[in-house]
Design a protein around this motif. Structure first.
Motif, PDB file in Angstrom:
ATOM      1  N   PHE A 116     -36.144  15.719  33.227  1.00 33.63           N
ATOM      2  CA  PHE A 116     -37.302  16.835  32.726  1.00 33.63           C
ATOM      3  C   PHE A 116     -36.768  17.321  31.342  1.00 33.63           C
ATOM      4  CE2 PHE A 116     -39.117  20.976  32.609  1.00 33.63           C
ATOM      5  CZ  PHE A 116     -40.454  20.569  32.878  1.00 33.63           C
ATOM      6  N   LEU A 117     -35.672  17.738  31.387  1.00 36.21           N
ATOM      7  CA  LEU A 117     -35.067  18.394  29.992  1.00 36.21           C
ATOM      8  C   LEU A 117     -35.205  17.454  28.745  1.00 36.21           C
ATOM      9  CD1 LEU A 117     -31.763  20.060  31.620  1.00 36.21           C
ATOM     10  CD2 LEU A 117     -34.163  21.240  30.813  1.00 36.21           C
ATOM     11  N   ALA A 118     -35.190  16.007  29.110  1.00 42.25           N
ATOM     12  CA  ALA A 118     -35.107  15.045  28.062  1.00 42.25           C
ATOM     13  C   ALA A 118     -36.523  15.179  27.275  1.00 42.25           C
ATOM     14  CB  ALA A 118     -34.337  13.915  28.518  1.00 42.25           C
ATOM     15  N   ASP A 119     -37.516  15.393  28.152  1.00 43.80           N
ATOM     16  CA  ASP A 119     -38.766  15.513  27.698  1.00 43.80           C
ATOM     17  C   ASP A 119     -39.058  16.527  26.862  1.00 43.80           C
ATOM     18  OD1 ASP A 119     -39.165  13.036  28.914  1.00 43.80           O
ATOM     19  OD2 ASP A 119     -40.029  13.633  30.582  1.00 43.80           O
ATOM     20  N   ARG A 120     -38.217  17.576  26.847  1.00 43.36           N
ATOM     21  CA  ARG A 120     -38.491  18.893  25.989  1.00 43.36           C
ATOM     22  C   ARG A 120     -37.487  18.993  24.913  1.00 43.36           C
ATOM     23  NH1 ARG A 120     -41.563  22.000  29.493  1.00 43.36           N
ATOM     24  NH2 ARG A 120     -41.695  23.471  27.998  1.00 43.36           N
ATOM     25  N   PHE A 121     -36.187  18.283  25.064  1.00 47.16           N
ATOM     26  CA  PHE A 121     -35.309  18.568  23.967  1.00 47.16           C
ATOM     27  C   PHE A 121     -35.053  17.258  23.614  1.00 47.16           C
ATOM     28  CE2 PHE A 121     -34.943  22.197  26.876  1.00 47.16           C
ATOM     29  CZ  PHE A 121     -34.968  23.273  25.934  1.00 47.16           C
ATOM     30  N   PRO A 122     -34.574  16.961  22.153  1.00 49.56           N
ATOM     31  CA  PRO A 122     -34.499  15.924  21.449  1.00 49.56           C
ATOM     32  C   PRO A 122     -33.168  15.127  21.942  1.00 49.56           C
ATOM     33  CG  PRO A 122     -34.096  17.678  19.903  1.00 49.56           C
ATOM     34  CD  PRO A 122     -34.691  18.073  21.048  1.00 49.56           C
ATOM     35  N   LYS A 123     -31.828  15.888  22.163  1.00 47.96           N
ATOM     36  CA  LYS A 123     -30.862  15.415  22.619  1.00 47.96           C
ATOM     37  C   LYS A 123     -30.253  15.816  23.817  1.00 47.96           C
ATOM     38  CE  LYS A 123     -29.047  16.415  18.747  1.00 47.96           C
ATOM     39  NZ  LYS A 123     -27.841  16.751  17.738  1.00 47.96           N
ATOM     40  N   VAL A 124     -30.085  15.307  24.992  1.00 48.58           N
ATOM     41  CA  VAL A 124     -29.846  15.765  26.367  1.00 48.58           C
ATOM     42  C   VAL A 124     -28.703  15.009  26.957  1.00 48.58           C
ATOM     43  CG1 VAL A 124     -30.553  16.271  28.526  1.00 48.58           C
ATOM     44  CG2 VAL A 124     -32.037  16.571  26.574  1.00 48.58           C
ATOM     45  N   MET A 125     -27.589  15.532  27.526  1.00 47.82           N
ATOM     46  CA  MET A 125     -26.599  14.949  28.080  1.00 47.82           C
ATOM     47  C   MET A 125     -26.557  15.656  29.390  1.00 47.82           C
ATOM     48  SD  MET A 125     -22.436  14.617  26.977  1.00 47.82           S
ATOM     49  CE  MET A 125     -22.793  13.693  25.632  1.00 47.82           C
ATOM     50  N   GLY A 126     -26.545  14.918  30.426  1.00 50.51           N
ATOM     51  CA  GLY A 126     -26.120  14.983  31.815  1.00 50.51           C
ATOM     52  C   GLY A 126     -24.785  14.698  32.068  1.00 50.51           C
ATOM     53  N   LYS A 184     -40.396   9.204  28.432  1.00 50.30           N
ATOM     54  CA  LYS A 184     -40.645   8.798  27.019  1.00 50.30           C
ATOM     55  C   LYS A 184     -39.392   9.017  26.086  1.00 50.30           C
ATOM     56  CE  LYS A 184     -42.050  13.738  26.473  1.00 50.30           C
ATOM     57  NZ  LYS A 184     -43.291  14.715  26.265  1.00 50.30           N
ATOM     58  N   HIS A 185     -38.319   9.198  26.543  1.00 47.27           N
ATOM     59  CA  HIS A 185     -37.435   9.786  25.539  1.00 47.27           C
ATOM     60  C   HIS A 185     -36.841   8.331  25.331  1.00 47.27           C
ATOM     61  CE1 HIS A 185     -35.242   9.227  29.389  1.00 47.27           C
ATOM     62  NE2 HIS A 185     -36.006  10.406  29.821  1.00 47.27           N
ATOM     63  N   PRO A 186     -36.313   8.037  23.765  1.00 47.36           N
ATOM     64  CA  PRO A 186     -35.789   6.889  23.307  1.00 47.36           C
ATOM     65  C   PRO A 186     -34.261   6.702  23.985  1.00 47.36           C
ATOM     66  CG  PRO A 186     -36.737   7.896  21.522  1.00 47.36           C
ATOM     67  CD  PRO A 186     -36.941   9.102  22.573  1.00 47.36           C
ATOM     68  N   THR A 187     -33.702   5.471  24.064  1.00 50.40           N
ATOM     69  CA  THR A 187     -32.532   5.059  24.350  1.00 50.40           C
ATOM     70  C   THR A 187     -31.453   5.753  23.625  1.00 50.40           C
ATOM     71  OG1 THR A 187     -33.130   2.882  25.465  1.00 50.40           O
ATOM     72  CG2 THR A 187     -30.817   3.449  25.133  1.00 50.40           C
ATOM     73  N   GLY A 188     -30.484   6.352  23.999  1.00 47.43           N
ATOM     74  CA  GLY A 188     -29.594   7.303  23.290  1.00 47.43           C
ATOM     75  C   GLY A 188     -29.723   8.594  23.161  1.00 47.43           C
ATOM     76  N   GLU A 189     -30.875   9.203  23.430  1.00 47.16           N
ATOM     77  CA  GLU A 189     -31.244  10.597  23.558  1.00 47.16           C
ATOM     78  C   GLU A 189     -31.154  11.285  24.504  1.00 47.16           C
ATOM     79  OE1 GLU A 189     -34.870  11.186  21.754  1.00 47.16           O
ATOM     80  OE2 GLU A 189     -34.404  10.496  19.512  1.00 47.16           O
ATOM     81  N   LEU A 190     -30.891  10.342  25.666  1.00 53.05           N
ATOM     82  CA  LEU A 190     -30.572  11.175  26.998  1.00 53.05           C
ATOM     83  C   LEU A 190     -29.353  10.171  27.626  1.00 53.05           C
ATOM     84  CD1 LEU A 190     -30.866  12.422  29.773  1.00 53.05           C
ATOM     85  CD2 LEU A 190     -32.694  10.737  30.447  1.00 53.05           C
ATOM     86  N   VAL A 191     -28.336  10.854  27.966  1.00 53.86           N
ATOM     87  CA  VAL A 191     -27.125  10.120  28.280  1.00 53.86           C
ATOM     88  C   VAL A 191     -26.394  10.818  29.454  1.00 53.86           C
ATOM     89  CG1 VAL A 191     -26.430   9.021  25.983  1.00 53.86           C
ATOM     90  CG2 VAL A 191     -25.576  11.274  26.644  1.00 53.86           C
ATOM     91  N   PHE A 192     -25.834  10.259  30.302  1.00 58.57           N
ATOM     92  CA  PHE A 192     -25.119  10.653  31.610  1.00 58.57           C
ATOM     93  C   PHE A 192     -23.464  10.314  31.275  1.00 58.57           C
ATOM     94  CE2 PHE A 192     -29.351  10.250  33.044  1.00 58.57           C
ATOM     95  CZ  PHE A 192     -29.629  11.461  33.604  1.00 58.57           C
ATOM     96  N   ARG A 193     -22.827  11.228  31.739  1.00 61.86           N
ATOM     97  CA  ARG A 193     -21.250  10.985  31.688  1.00 61.86           C
ATOM     98  C   ARG A 193     -20.449  11.896  32.838  1.00 61.86           C
ATOM     99  NH1 ARG A 193     -18.724  12.596  25.951  1.00 61.86           N
ATOM    100  NH2 ARG A 193     -20.181  10.952  25.387  1.00 61.86           N
ATOM    101  N   ARG A 194     -19.505  11.141  33.361  1.00 61.83           N
ATOM    102  CA  ARG A 194     -18.718  11.775  34.297  1.00 61.83           C
ATOM    103  C   ARG A 194     -17.626  12.867  33.398  1.00 61.83           C
ATOM    104  NH1 ARG A 194     -13.739  12.517  35.804  1.00 61.83           N
ATOM    105  NH2 ARG A 194     -13.260  12.952  38.226  1.00 61.83           N
ATOM    106  N   PHE A 195     -17.422  14.003  33.881  1.00 65.63           N
ATOM    107  CA  PHE A 195     -16.872  15.137  33.250  1.00 65.63           C
ATOM    108  C   PHE A 195     -16.424  16.196  34.110  1.00 65.63           C
ATOM    109  CE2 PHE A 195     -17.495  19.162  30.695  1.00 65.63           C
ATOM    110  CZ  PHE A 195     -16.568  18.718  29.470  1.00 65.63           C
TER     111      PHE A 195
END
Length: 248
Positions: free
Chosen positions: A66-76, A97-108
């Motif tokens: 949901f955040l990725a539909d509102r902000f250009p770069k999102v990381m979970g 609707k977000h292009p690949t690379g603008e939403l990423v997930f990572r263990r952290f």
């Protein structure tokens, strides 16, 4: 210093059992009832929406998408590898609707100072969204978690932090002691030892102050869950939210 293996293993066990069914997790309510309500309070105070939006403790990524539909770069990011794996699977099913690379997930591990410093060096100052994480953090790690938020927001970012209020403890206690047992979606939380910790409202403010952060605005909202009362209404838990940053 990273989190204890016992704490990490508890989350791995929980997310390994979670299914891809929408709403299967107790707190995984629809974004319109969660992140959507939060953004109405948060977005007016975000000075730079172009910064990476970091969903800290993203779980299966429902709110992150949901955040990725509102902000250009999102990381979970999440402590649990199983949660990140589930988030990747859900992303594949719901690309949005977000292009690949603008939403990423990572263990952290957000209390590992070295990893936090490396992430900040990689992406710069961040805006941070964190929902229901502080009370589920081991007491010795809570200040370190807030200190990490201070590093990540830097000078330009803003953080929205929402967590259970003290009053939520009584409600959870009632649910745990129902004659029929806890609601089905709450049972895995208790079974994996993820019982919400007691964080007083005053302690939360003290963590932010100690980290050099300023509370810009605060308020109360119900934290909507995916479980239901006997009368068919949603179970809601009292929560408190703050927007924090460096100065006004």
């Amino acid at each position: 210093m990273s989190v204890t293996s016992q704490y990490r293993d508890a989350w791995e066990g929980f997310w390994s059992e979670a299914t891809e069914e929408p709403g299967a997790v107790f707190w995984d309510a629809e974004p319109a009832l969660t992140a959507g309500m939060h953004l109405a309070r948060y977005e007016p105070l975000v000075d730079d929406a172009g910064l990476t939006m970091l969903d800290l403790g993203c779980g299966n990524g429902t709110q992150t998408r949901f955040l990725a539909d509102r902000f250009p770069k999102v990381m979970g990011v999440d402590l649990s590898a199983a949660a990140i794996d589930l988030a990747h699977r859900q992303q594949a099913l719901n690309p949005g609707k977000h292009p690949t690379g603008e939403l990423v997930f990572r263990r952290f591990d957000a209390v590992d100072e070295e990893l936090v410093a490396l992430l900040h060096a990689e992406v710069g100052d961040c805006n941070v969204y964190m929902r229901g994480v502080l009370h589920q953090t081991d007491p010795p790690d809570r200040q370190r978690l807030v200190d990490s938020i201070a590093v990540l927001v830097g000078e330009r970012g803003r953080a929205f932090v929402v967590d259970l209020a003290e009053a939520a403890g009584a409600k959870l206690g009632q649910l745990a002691q129902l004659p029929s047992g806890p609601p089905p979606k709450l049972q895995p939380v208790f079974r994996h030892g993820l019982v919400p910790g007691a964080v007083t409202d005053e302690e939360v403010a003290e963590y932010f102050t100690a980290a050099g952060l300023t509370v810009l605005i605060s308020g109360d909202l119900p934290l909507t869950t995916t479980e239901y009362e006997a009368d068919g209404s949603r179970i809601q838990l009292p929560s408190k939210w703050v927007v924090i940053g460096r100065g006004a």
